[in-house]
Design an enzyme around this catalytic site. Structure first.
Site, short mmCIF file in Angstrom:
data_model
loop_
_atom_site.label_atom_id
_atom_site.label_comp_id
_atom_site.label_asym_id
_atom_site.label_seq_id
_atom_site.Cartn_x
_atom_site.Cartn_y
_atom_site.Cartn_z
N LYS A 111 0.89 -1.29 0.16
CA LYS A 111 -0.02 -0.11 -0.06
C LYS A 111 1.01 1.26 -0.11
O LYS A 111 0.63 2.24 -0.84
CB LYS A 111 -0.87 -0.07 1.31
CG LYS A 111 -2.19 -0.84 1.00
CD LYS A 111 -3.46 -0.18 2.03
CE LYS A 111 -4.38 -1.33 2.12
NZ LYS A 111 -5.61 -0.90 1.44
N LYS A 193 -3.27 -12.18 -7.38
CA LYS A 193 -4.33 -12.93 -6.67
C LYS A 193 -5.81 -12.52 -6.79
O LYS A 193 -6.12 -11.39 -7.16
CB LYS A 193 -3.98 -12.65 -5.08
CG LYS A 193 -4.67 -13.43 -4.25
CD LYS A 193 -4.43 -13.30 -2.77
CE LYS A 193 -5.48 -12.14 -2.37
NZ LYS A 193 -5.75 -12.35 -0.84
N LYS A 196 -11.36 -10.38 -3.54
CA LYS A 196 -12.70 -9.85 -3.49
C LYS A 196 -12.68 -8.48 -3.38
O LYS A 196 -13.68 -7.58 -3.58
CB LYS A 196 -13.79 -10.48 -2.43
CG LYS A 196 -12.87 -10.41 -0.93
CD LYS A 196 -14.04 -10.97 0.27
CE LYS A 196 -13.28 -11.99 1.01
NZ LYS A 196 -12.39 -11.33 2.14
P1 ATP Z 1 -8.89 -9.89 -0.11
O1 ATP Z 1 -9.16 -10.43 -1.30
O2 ATP Z 1 -9.74 -8.42 0.30
O3 ATP Z 1 -7.32 -9.39 -0.14
P2 ATP Z 1 -8.67 -11.94 1.04
O4 ATP Z 1 -9.75 -12.83 0.24
O5 ATP Z 1 -7.27 -12.42 0.89
O6 ATP Z 1 -8.87 -10.35 1.11
P3 ATP Z 1 -9.79 -13.30 3.63
O7 ATP Z 1 -11.20 -13.29 3.11
O8 ATP Z 1 -9.69 -12.93 4.92
O9 ATP Z 1 -9.04 -12.31 2.71
O10 ATP Z 1 -8.98 -14.52 3.30
C1 ATP Z 1 -9.44 -15.74 3.65
C2 ATP Z 1 -8.61 -16.87 3.40
O11 ATP Z 1 -8.75 -17.07 1.97
C3 ATP Z 1 -7.18 -16.63 3.76
O12 ATP Z 1 -6.68 -17.79 4.20
C4 ATP Z 1 -6.70 -16.54 2.30
O13 ATP Z 1 -5.46 -16.35 2.43
C5 ATP Z 1 -7.49 -17.29 1.52
N1 ATP Z 1 -7.71 -16.54 0.02
C6 ATP Z 1 -7.94 -15.62 -0.29
N2 ATP Z 1 -7.99 -15.40 -1.44
C7 ATP Z 1 -7.42 -16.40 -2.17
C8 ATP Z 1 -6.90 -16.84 -3.32
N3 ATP Z 1 -7.07 -16.05 -4.29
N4 ATP Z 1 -6.57 -18.03 -3.44
C9 ATP Z 1 -6.26 -18.75 -2.51
N5 ATP Z 1 -6.68 -18.66 -1.05
C10 ATP Z 1 -7.17 -17.26 -0.95
#
Ligand code: ATP
Ligand code: LTN
Length: 329
Positions: A111, A193, A196
């Site tokens: 960031k 990645k 969301k």
């Molecule tokens: P953001 O998308 O806002 O960065 P996030 O999806 O990484 O957030 P969380 O929803 O808290 O954040 O993630 C929940 C779990 O899902 C975490 O263990 C994260 O590592 C996993 N996760 C999130 N996105 C992915 C992805 N693209 N591939 C695999 N695992 C994921």
């Protein structure tokens, strides 16, 4: 029975990445571990959330947790802000964490390097709240996606430091990273990645996407000009990502998929990936509708929070005694 803990930040609609990297794993783990799973709603506040949208996301997240197969009878499922000890231990741990350590966190550095001006102080200290979420329950393992590993490592460092300073207080947790699917990439930019909080909607499959919308997203996923279905994340990031998604959902290994699609174009392969995704979404969404119609969410959360408070309050009390915050030394 060993204890496992994890949290999901409901800062948007849950994605296929969350399902493959996290939720699906939690459901499997509840067979063999004592699972503690919570919705990290406080963590979402690190960036501004529209209150109505946040509230809807919380509801959808918990309903989808249950639709994916998390069982409130077997696992402790609750909302982070319902257990106040998390925030209190979070502050205590932030007083045992150096700014130098927080400065090294990748999410913060990213960031900062993007010149983000509206970074909140909550975002900066968020890893210490995460450390509290974990350490307050003494878990053996913390299953997280690759992107969260650094935070669990910081948690370990803080716990070791605290134990050395004040005497044995916390169990040192081990991060668990799933082998296949720990990093599902964006369909529109497979070097990033699937996230969301990403603005590019096309790259991300939401668990509540209409199946035909999800199919379109897969069919228009970015690929390459090589024209061979093979696993090469450097030169064929898009196709490799689709292979990972297919393999995670169909449970067919990547080498077997490569054999299966030998000599076929990308169109056929994408259609097969879309079929797997559509099958998953249709199943999850019909379960989700049933759960919403049963009006059980509040009850599930309250009984989960009750169980969690017993553990968390006991740990907080011990910590407060250790550091001299109480008058009973
Ligand atoms: P953001 O998308 O806002 O960065 P996030 O999806 O990484 O957030 P969380 O929803 O808290 O954040 O993630 C929940 C779990 O899902 C975490 O263990 C994260 O590592 C996993 N996760 C999130 N996105 C992915 C992805 N693209 N591939 C695999 N695992 C994921
Ligand atoms: N920081 C995590 C969500 C999270 C979490 C936790 C995960 C908050 N507290 C404790 C595991 C354990 C994220 O952004 N994905």
């Amino acid at each position: 029975m060993k204890r496992m803990l994890s949290g999901i930040k409901p800062s948007g609609q849950l994605t296929l990445g969350n399902y493959i990297g996290a939720l699906r794993e939690f459901v499997k783990y509840q067979e063999d571990y004592e699972m503690i799973v919570f919705i990290a709603n406080l963590h979402t506040l690190t960036v501004y959330q529209d209150p109505k949208e946040l509230s809807k996301n919380l509801k959808d997240t918990i309903a989808l947790y249950l639709a994916c197969g998390l069982d409130p009878k077997r696992s402790t499922i609750f909302m982070q802000s319902d257990v106040m000890a998390h925030a209190q231990l979070g502050f205590i741990l932030s007083c045992n964490t150096y700014m130098g350590e927080l400065n090294r966190m990748t999410q913060y550095k990213d960031k900062l390097s993007k010149g983000e001006e509206s970074m909140t102080s909550g975002f900066y200290v968020y890893p210490t709240l995460m450390a509290a979420d974990i350490l307050i329950y003494d878990p053996d393992f913390v299953p997280v996606g690759e992107d969260q590993k650094q935070h669990v490592e910081l948690t370990r460092d803080v716990a070791i430091r605290f134990n050395n300073r004040y005497g044995e207080s916390f169990k040192i947790p081990t991060p668990l990273i799933p082998k296949v699917g720990s990093r599902i990439m964006s369909l529109s930019d497979p070097t990033k990645k699937m996230s969301k909080s990403d603005e590019a909607d096309k790259g991300c499959i939401y668990l509540l996407d209409k199946p035909e919308v999800a199919r379109k997203k897969i069919m228009s996923a970015v690929t390459d000009l090589v024209g061979v279905v093979q696993f090469d994340p450097i030169n064929q990031a898009g196709i490799s990502n689709l292979l990972t998604i297919h393999s995670a959902l169909s449970k067919v290994s990547i080498p077997d998929l490569v054999k299966q699609f030998e000599g076929q174009g990308y169109g056929n392969f994408k259609k097969a990936v879309a079929d797997e995704v559509v099958k998953l979404l249709s199943d999850l969404q019909s379960k989700y509708e049933v759960i919403l119609s049963q009006h059980i969410l509040e009850e599930v959360l309250e009984s989960g929070a009750k169980k969690a408070r017993i553990m968390a309050d006991a740990k907080l009390k011990l910590v407060e005694q250790k550091i001299g915050l109480t008058i009973d030394q």
